[in-house]
Design an enzyme around this catalytic site. Sequence first.
Site, PDB file in Angstrom:
ATOM      1  N   SER A 132       0.825  -1.204   0.000  1.00 54.35           N
ATOM      2  CA  SER A 132       0.000   0.000   0.000  1.00 54.35           C
ATOM      3  C   SER A 132       0.858   1.252   0.000  1.00 54.35           C
ATOM      4  CB  SER A 132      -0.933   0.007   1.209  1.00 54.35           C
ATOM      5  OG  SER A 132      -0.256  -0.392   2.357  1.00 54.35           O
ATOM      6  N   HIS A 153      -3.046  -3.626  -6.235  1.00 58.19           N
ATOM      7  CA  HIS A 153      -3.413  -3.020  -4.948  1.00 58.19           C
ATOM      8  C   HIS A 153      -4.925  -3.036  -4.769  1.00 58.19           C
ATOM      9  CE1 HIS A 153      -3.549   0.582  -2.047  1.00 58.19           C
ATOM     10  NE2 HIS A 153      -3.360  -0.531  -1.378  1.00 58.19           N
ATOM     11  N   GLU A 165      -6.022  -1.092  -8.186  1.00 55.76           N
ATOM     12  CA  GLU A 165      -4.947  -0.330  -8.838  1.00 55.76           C
ATOM     13  C   GLU A 165      -3.942  -1.343  -9.396  1.00 55.76           C
ATOM     14  OE1 GLU A 165      -4.807   3.823  -6.268  1.00 55.76           O
ATOM     15  OE2 GLU A 165      -3.703   2.112  -5.488  1.00 55.76           O
ATOM     16  N   ASN A 203      -4.025   5.839  -1.870  1.00 61.50           N
ATOM     17  CA  ASN A 203      -3.361   6.104  -0.590  1.00 61.50           C
ATOM     18  C   ASN A 203      -2.558   7.405  -0.595  1.00 61.50           C
ATOM     19  OD1 ASN A 203      -4.465   3.947   0.674  1.00 61.50           O
ATOM     20  ND2 ASN A 203      -2.691   2.607   0.457  1.00 61.50           N
TER      21      ASN A 203
HETATM   22  N1  3HC Z   1     -17.461  -9.150   3.158  1.00 60.31           N
HETATM   23  C1  3HC Z   1     -18.699  -9.143   2.586  1.00 60.31           C
HETATM   24  N2  3HC Z   1     -19.567  -8.117   2.714  1.00 60.31           N
HETATM   25  C2  3HC Z   1     -19.185  -7.065   3.473  1.00 60.31           C
HETATM   26  C3  3HC Z   1     -17.928  -6.990   4.103  1.00 60.31           C
HETATM   27  C4  3HC Z   1     -17.053  -8.096   3.921  1.00 60.31           C
HETATM   28  N3  3HC Z   1     -15.814  -8.130   4.467  1.00 60.31           N
HETATM   29  N4  3HC Z   1     -17.840  -5.807   4.772  1.00 60.31           N
HETATM   30  C5  3HC Z   1     -19.004  -5.158   4.574  1.00 60.31           C
HETATM   31  N5  3HC Z   1     -19.800  -5.922   3.789  1.00 60.31           N
HETATM   32  C6  3HC Z   1     -21.131  -5.621   3.288  1.00 60.31           C
HETATM   33  C7  3HC Z   1     -22.102  -5.615   4.434  1.00 60.31           C
HETATM   34  O1  3HC Z   1     -22.495  -6.901   4.802  1.00 60.31           O
HETATM   35  C8  3HC Z   1     -23.245  -4.823   3.839  1.00 60.31           C
HETATM   36  O2  3HC Z   1     -24.011  -5.615   2.972  1.00 60.31           O
HETATM   37  P1  3HC Z   1     -25.604  -5.552   3.079  1.00 60.31           P
HETATM   38  O3  3HC Z   1     -25.958  -4.128   2.775  1.00 60.31           O
HETATM   39  O4  3HC Z   1     -26.054  -6.509   2.037  1.00 60.31           O
HETATM   40  O5  3HC Z   1     -25.927  -5.984   4.465  1.00 60.31           O
HETATM   41  C9  3HC Z   1     -22.519  -3.794   3.011  1.00 60.31           C
HETATM   42  O6  3HC Z   1     -21.198  -4.299   2.762  1.00 60.31           O
HETATM   43  C10 3HC Z   1     -22.432  -2.506   3.732  1.00 60.31           C
HETATM   44  O7  3HC Z   1     -21.869  -2.762   5.041  1.00 60.31           O
HETATM   45  P2  3HC Z   1     -22.487  -2.269   6.420  1.00 60.31           P
HETATM   46  O8  3HC Z   1     -23.977  -2.196   6.322  1.00 60.31           O
HETATM   47  O9  3HC Z   1     -21.882  -3.082   7.517  1.00 60.31           O
HETATM   48  O10 3HC Z   1     -21.900  -0.853   6.664  1.00 60.31           O
HETATM   49  P3  3HC Z   1     -21.704   0.325   5.673  1.00 60.31           P
HETATM   50  O11 3HC Z   1     -22.889   0.570   4.828  1.00 60.31           O
HETATM   51  O12 3HC Z   1     -21.175   1.408   6.517  1.00 60.31           O
HETATM   52  O13 3HC Z   1     -20.533  -0.160   4.715  1.00 60.31           O
HETATM   53  C11 3HC Z   1     -18.264  -0.226   4.210  1.00 60.31           C
HETATM   54  C12 3HC Z   1     -19.324  -0.619   5.201  1.00 60.31           C
HETATM   55  C13 3HC Z   1     -18.436  -1.016   2.920  1.00 60.31           C
HETATM   56  C14 3HC Z   1     -16.922  -0.593   4.847  1.00 60.31           C
HETATM   57  C15 3HC Z   1     -18.412   1.305   3.901  1.00 60.31           C
HETATM   58  O14 3HC Z   1     -18.485   2.029   5.090  1.00 60.31           O
HETATM   59  C16 3HC Z   1     -17.270   1.847   3.094  1.00 60.31           C
HETATM   60  O15 3HC Z   1     -17.244   1.732   1.876  1.00 60.31           O
HETATM   61  N6  3HC Z   1     -16.308   2.476   3.793  1.00 60.31           N
HETATM   62  C17 3HC Z   1     -15.117   3.027   3.135  1.00 60.31           C
HETATM   63  C18 3HC Z   1     -14.137   1.891   2.910  1.00 60.31           C
HETATM   64  C19 3HC Z   1     -12.911   2.394   2.230  1.00 60.31           C
HETATM   65  O16 3HC Z   1     -12.722   3.549   1.935  1.00 60.31           O
HETATM   66  N7  3HC Z   1     -11.986   1.455   2.000  1.00 60.31           N
HETATM   67  C20 3HC Z   1     -10.702   1.765   1.404  1.00 60.31           C
HETATM   68  C21 3HC Z   1      -9.713   1.908   2.488  1.00 60.31           C
HETATM   69  S1  3HC Z   1      -8.113   2.258   1.852  1.00 60.31           S
HETATM   70  C22 3HC Z   1      -7.448   0.751   1.577  1.00 60.31           C
HETATM   71  O17 3HC Z   1      -8.036  -0.286   1.786  1.00 60.31           O
HETATM   72  C23 3HC Z   1      -6.065   0.748   1.027  1.00 60.31           C
HETATM   73  C24 3HC Z   1      -5.095   0.069   1.943  1.00 60.31           C
HETATM   74  O18 3HC Z   1      -3.858  -0.015   1.271  1.00 60.31           O
HETATM   75  C25 3HC Z   1      -4.902   0.800   3.259  1.00 60.31           C
END
Ligand code: 3HC
Length: 298
Positions: A132, A153, A165, A203
């Site tokens: 990352s 990524h 990515e 990132n």
């Molecule tokens: N597996 C399967 N489904 C999942 C899951 C997983 N690990 N995590 C969440 N979900 C599903 C949930 O079950 C839910 O499905 P449903 O609507 O059918 O019940 C849906 O995704 C939405 O989840 P929640 O209802 O629990 O909660 P949210 O609506 O808040 O969504 C989230 C959660 C998808 C994490 C959303 O908040 C989001 O998109 N957040 C931003 C995440 C983000 O920006 N990620 C990138 C981070 S940077 C990165 O990863 C780079 C690295 O290098 C650091």
Amino acid sequence: MFTAKCAMQNIRNVAIVGSGQMGSGIAQVTASSGFNVMLADVNKKALDRAMKAISQSVTHLSKKQKGTDKEKSDFVTLTMSRIKTCNNVSTAVADADLIIEAAIENIDLKRGIFAQIEQSCKKDSILTTNTSSFLLEDVAKGLQDKTRFGGLHFFNPVPVMKLLEVIRSDDTSDETYATLIKFGTAVGKTTVACKDSPGFIVNRLLIPYFFEAARMYERGDASMTDIDEAMKLGAGHPMGPFELADYIGLDTVKFVMDGWAAKYPEVQLFEASPLVDKLVAEGKLGRKTGDGFYSYKK
Ligand code: 3HC
């Protein structure tokens, strides 16, 4: 049985090295897209945890699919049957057409893993890192054949986030790169390209944004909850910066920023945050430890 096949170079067997949150998510989407997966980790407990998390996630996703209950349960069984685990990296990569390293962000560890992989894999396997924050050229430093090395990524949570990515270094061959793009599409992701640069696209923007939010809070400009609320309602982000940093892990966020600050001291945006340093020193790493910017213990 349907088995996916990727054009350009033939990809059927994928080895994923590292079974943490990212590795297990990558294993899940790869297997559910029809590829055979070998998930490798030296830690047997981590592999058990990963298989449990994958099973729960696939089951959850299957419920959202169209079809009969039998078709849904067949999807879960078939996906899980495509994933094998192994706690020896050399054995795990021996038959792999594509290898994705998803170990923790430690450059020496990653280089050591790639030295082991290169000794044990097939001559035409493609080698990739899910780093990352490191430059591909730094991760690949010890590799003898850098033409078959690239970056994939993924984003957390991998089964949900649609982006991949796909990165090439100056040494990556056109064939390797084209195969990686095809693979990304085959696992259902939208691919974007970026030069081999710190943090690639997401990132490079996201990590300084977290730190700017922390500085804003440290100056007393606004509360954490108001900053989070503002970015959700005013910018349409699903999570605010403090919620997202807690979700990713403050140790990861700090580690990335410290690495960039050391390598690019002239870039002001890469300045540390005393608040992040304090929380990490106290072991408050975000959701995974129950405390970070927020507390999740209730
Ligand atoms: N597996 C399967 N489904 C999942 C899951 C997983 N690990 N995590 C969440 N979900 C599903 C949930 O079950 C839910 O499905 P449903 O609507 O059918 O019940 C849906 O995704 C939405 O989840 P929640 O209802 O629990 O909660 P949210 O609506 O808040 O969504 C989230 C959660 C998808 C994490 C959303 O908040 C989001 O998109 N957040 C931003 C995440 C983000 O920006 N990620 C990138 C981070 S940077 C990165 O990863 C780079 C690295 O290098 C650091």
